[in-house]
Design a protein around this motif. Structure first.
Motif, PDB file in Angstrom:
ATOM      1  N   LYS A 206       0.816  -1.229   0.000  1.00 49.92           N
ATOM      2  CA  LYS A 206       0.000   0.000   0.000  1.00 49.92           C
ATOM      3  C   LYS A 206       0.848   1.276   0.000  1.00 49.92           C
ATOM      4  N   SER A 207       2.163   1.136   0.158  1.00 50.34           N
ATOM      5  CA  SER A 207       3.035   2.299   0.309  1.00 50.34           C
ATOM      6  C   SER A 207       3.437   2.907  -1.028  1.00 50.34           C
ATOM      7  N   ASP A 208       3.562   4.225  -1.035  1.00 51.85           N
ATOM      8  CA  ASP A 208       4.118   4.922  -2.195  1.00 51.85           C
ATOM      9  C   ASP A 208       5.281   5.821  -1.755  1.00 51.85           C
ATOM     10  N   GLU A 209       5.897   5.475  -0.625  1.00 50.72           N
ATOM     11  CA  GLU A 209       6.916   6.338  -0.012  1.00 50.72           C
ATOM     12  C   GLU A 209       8.351   5.877  -0.247  1.00 50.72           C
ATOM     13  N   ARG A 210       8.549   4.762  -0.902  1.00 52.87           N
ATOM     14  CA  ARG A 210       9.873   4.135  -0.951  1.00 52.87           C
ATOM     15  C   ARG A 210      10.974   5.099  -1.382  1.00 52.87           C
ATOM     16  N   GLU A 211      10.806   5.782  -2.486  1.00 48.45           N
ATOM     17  CA  GLU A 211      11.859   6.665  -2.988  1.00 48.45           C
ATOM     18  C   GLU A 211      12.131   7.815  -2.025  1.00 48.45           C
ATOM     19  N   GLU A 212      11.082   8.355  -1.425  1.00 48.59           N
ATOM     20  CA  GLU A 212      11.240   9.451  -0.464  1.00 48.59           C
ATOM     21  C   GLU A 212      12.017   8.989   0.772  1.00 48.59           C
ATOM     22  N   ILE A 213      11.700   7.780   1.258  1.00 49.27           N
ATOM     23  CA  ILE A 213      12.358   7.252   2.454  1.00 49.27           C
ATOM     24  C   ILE A 213      13.827   6.933   2.166  1.00 49.27           C
ATOM     25  N   ILE A 214      14.101   6.357   1.008  1.00 48.40           N
ATOM     26  CA  ILE A 214      15.482   6.052   0.635  1.00 48.40           C
ATOM     27  C   ILE A 214      16.296   7.349   0.544  1.00 48.40           C
ATOM     28  N   SER A 215      15.717   8.379  -0.048  1.00 45.39           N
ATOM     29  CA  SER A 215      16.393   9.671  -0.158  1.00 45.39           C
ATOM     30  C   SER A 215      16.674  10.267   1.220  1.00 45.39           C
ATOM     31  N   ASP A 216      15.709  10.134   2.125  1.00 47.21           N
ATOM     32  CA  ASP A 216      15.865  10.651   3.483  1.00 47.21           C
ATOM     33  C   ASP A 216      16.952   9.879   4.232  1.00 47.21           C
ATOM     34  N   LEU A 217      16.996   8.560   4.037  1.00 48.35           N
ATOM     35  CA  LEU A 217      18.020   7.723   4.660  1.00 48.35           C
ATOM     36  C   LEU A 217      19.396   8.055   4.082  1.00 48.35           C
ATOM     37  N   ASP A 218      19.440   8.266   2.789  1.00 53.33           N
ATOM     38  CA  ASP A 218      20.681   8.644   2.115  1.00 53.33           C
ATOM     39  C   ASP A 218      21.241   9.930   2.727  1.00 53.33           C
ATOM     40  N   ASP A 219      20.379  10.896   2.958  1.00 57.85           N
ATOM     41  CA  ASP A 219      20.796  12.164   3.557  1.00 57.85           C
ATOM     42  C   ASP A 219      21.269  11.960   5.004  1.00 57.85           C
ATOM     43  N   PHE A 220      20.587  11.092   5.725  1.00 56.95           N
ATOM     44  CA  PHE A 220      20.957  10.790   7.111  1.00 56.95           C
ATOM     45  C   PHE A 220      22.369  10.206   7.172  1.00 56.95           C
ATOM     46  N   ILE A 221      22.637   9.259   6.284  1.00 61.87           N
ATOM     47  CA  ILE A 221      23.961   8.634   6.229  1.00 61.87           C
ATOM     48  C   ILE A 221      25.026   9.688   5.923  1.00 61.87           C
ATOM     49  N   MET A 222      24.736  10.579   4.982  1.00 67.50           N
ATOM     50  CA  MET A 222      25.697  11.623   4.629  1.00 67.50           C
ATOM     51  C   MET A 222      25.968  12.548   5.809  1.00 67.50           C
ATOM     52  N   GLN A 223      24.914  12.919   6.540  1.00 69.49           N
ATOM     53  CA  GLN A 223      25.092  13.818   7.677  1.00 69.49           C
ATOM     54  C   GLN A 223      25.928  13.160   8.780  1.00 69.49           C
ATOM     55  N   LEU A 224      25.712  11.873   8.998  1.00 73.91           N
ATOM     56  CA  LEU A 224      26.501  11.166  10.002  1.00 73.91           C
ATOM     57  C   LEU A 224      27.982  11.134   9.588  1.00 73.91           C
ATOM     58  N   LYS A 225      28.232  10.820   8.330  1.00 74.56           N
ATOM     59  CA  LYS A 225      29.612  10.726   7.853  1.00 74.56           C
ATOM     60  C   LYS A 225      30.313  12.088   7.884  1.00 74.56           C
ATOM     61  N   GLU A 226      29.563  13.141   7.626  1.00 75.98           N
ATOM     62  CA  GLU A 226      30.137  14.487   7.691  1.00 75.98           C
ATOM     63  C   GLU A 226      30.617  14.830   9.099  1.00 75.98           C
ATOM     64  N   LYS A 227      30.018  14.179  10.093  1.00 73.74           N
ATOM     65  CA  LYS A 227      30.404  14.392  11.492  1.00 73.74           C
ATOM     66  C   LYS A 227      31.377  13.315  11.975  1.00 73.74           C
ATOM     67  N   SER A 228      31.941  12.576  11.031  1.00 69.38           N
ATOM     68  CA  SER A 228      32.906  11.501  11.329  1.00 69.38           C
ATOM     69  C   SER A 228      32.300  10.407  12.200  1.00 69.38           C
ATOM     70  N   ILE A 229      30.995  10.165  11.999  1.00 73.31           N
ATOM     71  CA  ILE A 229      30.287   9.071  12.676  1.00 73.31           C
ATOM     72  C   ILE A 229      30.004   7.992  11.643  1.00 73.31           C
ATOM     73  N   THR A 230      30.288   6.742  11.986  1.00 72.72           N
ATOM     74  CA  THR A 230      30.149   5.633  11.044  1.00 72.72           C
ATOM     75  C   THR A 230      28.759   5.012  11.121  1.00 72.72           C
ATOM     76  N   PRO A 231      27.946   5.112  10.043  1.00 74.30           N
ATOM     77  CA  PRO A 231      26.648   4.424  10.015  1.00 74.30           C
ATOM     78  C   PRO A 231      26.820   2.964   9.595  1.00 74.30           C
ATOM     79  N   ILE A 232      26.041   2.090  10.185  1.00 70.66           N
ATOM     80  CA  ILE A 232      26.035   0.668   9.832  1.00 70.66           C
ATOM     81  C   ILE A 232      24.581   0.241   9.658  1.00 70.66           C
ATOM     82  N   LEU A 233      24.229  -0.296   8.515  1.00 70.30           N
ATOM     83  CA  LEU A 233      22.879  -0.813   8.289  1.00 70.30           C
ATOM     84  C   LEU A 233      22.832  -2.278   8.720  1.00 70.30           C
TER      85      LEU A 233
END
Length: 310
Positions: A206-233
């Motif tokens: 029923k969801s139509d949010e996949r691309e929006e959520i992936i983009s938001d997660l992508d940005d989250f990962i970038m922000q963490l890395k910019e602060k020298s924090i390592t994201p792990i999925l």
């Protein structure tokens, strides 16, 4: 007219008193969210590993099993949308934060709203879901924030828990982790497995949010890395027989999406969808019990040591 006014008063007064009593209680009670947030603040200066995710991580990862100071900020039905915003709201005060474990399960890339829980996080974390209007829920926690049905259920559960176990309901939260105990055998029948699989598939379909959520997660990962924090999925374990009732197309698409993210950002992904956890390690078909959580956490810790410590 006087009789009508009197009858109206007799009807409204008890309702008003019940509302006032519940408003006071709901606004002053210590919720799971509040206890988790207080624990986070108490450990601002020591946390090196932050654990995020839905109930699979909330119930399934014991921070005590890690070689570095860890804290579990996952919660029931918590979406990646809130994972990101909770972390970024507190990141400047987490002085020693070095790693963030981000839970990505079968349905994680397909929902951002948590339903009524959006309001509960707004109450305790002061984070709004997108442009949701919380005006009515601010006016009344009883009628609009929790609703009368849930409010009554909260009070009932608190009382039952107090009289049956002599401890408060929230006392079992350990560094943000809420363990389940034992195994609910009734949840492992063919009927229940099909029912849960159908629920997961429906949530994704029923969801139509996949691309929006992936983009938001992508940005989250970038922000963490910019602060020298390592994201792990990572993907949490579920009872393996449940997977045969999940749609293979969605499983394949999830893998494609996750592989793109980890290649783009050169980060780790630890997939426990295929696991050797038997029924005794599960509370129900998609939640580990305390024994399973300790086993899973120890395995995560070892992989963590192999990748980042050694």
């Amino acid at each position: 007219m006087k009789k009508f006014a009197k009858a109206l008063f007799v009807f409204i007064f008890p309702l008003l008193m019940v509302t006032i009593v519940f408003e006071i209680y709901l606004r002053t009670m210590e919720t799971d969210y509040e206890q988790k947030l207080n624990g986070l603040k108490e450990n601002y200066n020591t946390i090196e590993l932050l654990i995020l995710g839905n109930s699979h991580a909330y119930n399934g990862i014991d921070p005590n099993q890690f070689v570095i100071p860890a804290y579990n900020m996952a919660a029931s039905n918590q979406s990646l949308y809130f994972d990101k915003r909770i972390t970024l709201k507190h990141i400047e005060k987490l002085k020693n934060l070095k790693f963030v474990l981000i839970n990505v399960d079968y349905h994680s890339l397909y929902f951002s709203s948590q339903g009524i829980r959006d309001t509960w996080l707004y109450y305790d974390y002061d984070i709004k879901y997108k442009d949701k209007n919380e005006c009515l829920s601010d006016i009344s926690h009883f009628w609009f924030g929790y609703t009368p049905k849930i409010s009554l259920s909260i009070v009932k559960d608190k009382l039952l828990n107090y009289y049956k176990t002599s401890i408060k309901a929230n006392d079992s939260i350990i560094l943000g982790w809420m363990p389940h105990y034992g195994t609910k055998e009734s949840k492992f029948t063919l009927k229940e497995l099909k029912k849960k699989g159908k629920w997961f598939n429906r949530e994704v379909d029923k969801s139509d949010e996949r691309e929006e959520i992936i983009s938001d997660l992508d940005d989250f990962i970038m922000q963490l890395k910019e602060k020298s924090i390592t994201p792990i999925l990572f993907t949490s374990p579920m009872y393996t027989e449940l997977y045969q009732y999940l749609k293979k197309d969605h499983i394949i698409q999830n893998d494609i999406d996750i592989q793109k993210l980890i290649k783009k950002h050169n980060i780790k992904y630890w997939d426990y969808s295929k696991n050797d956890f038997n029924k005794s390690f599960f509370y129900d078909m998609d939640h580990l019990n305390n024994k399973g959580a300790i086993k899973f956490s120890k395995e995560l810790n070892q992989v963590f040591i192999d990748n980042f410590i050694k």
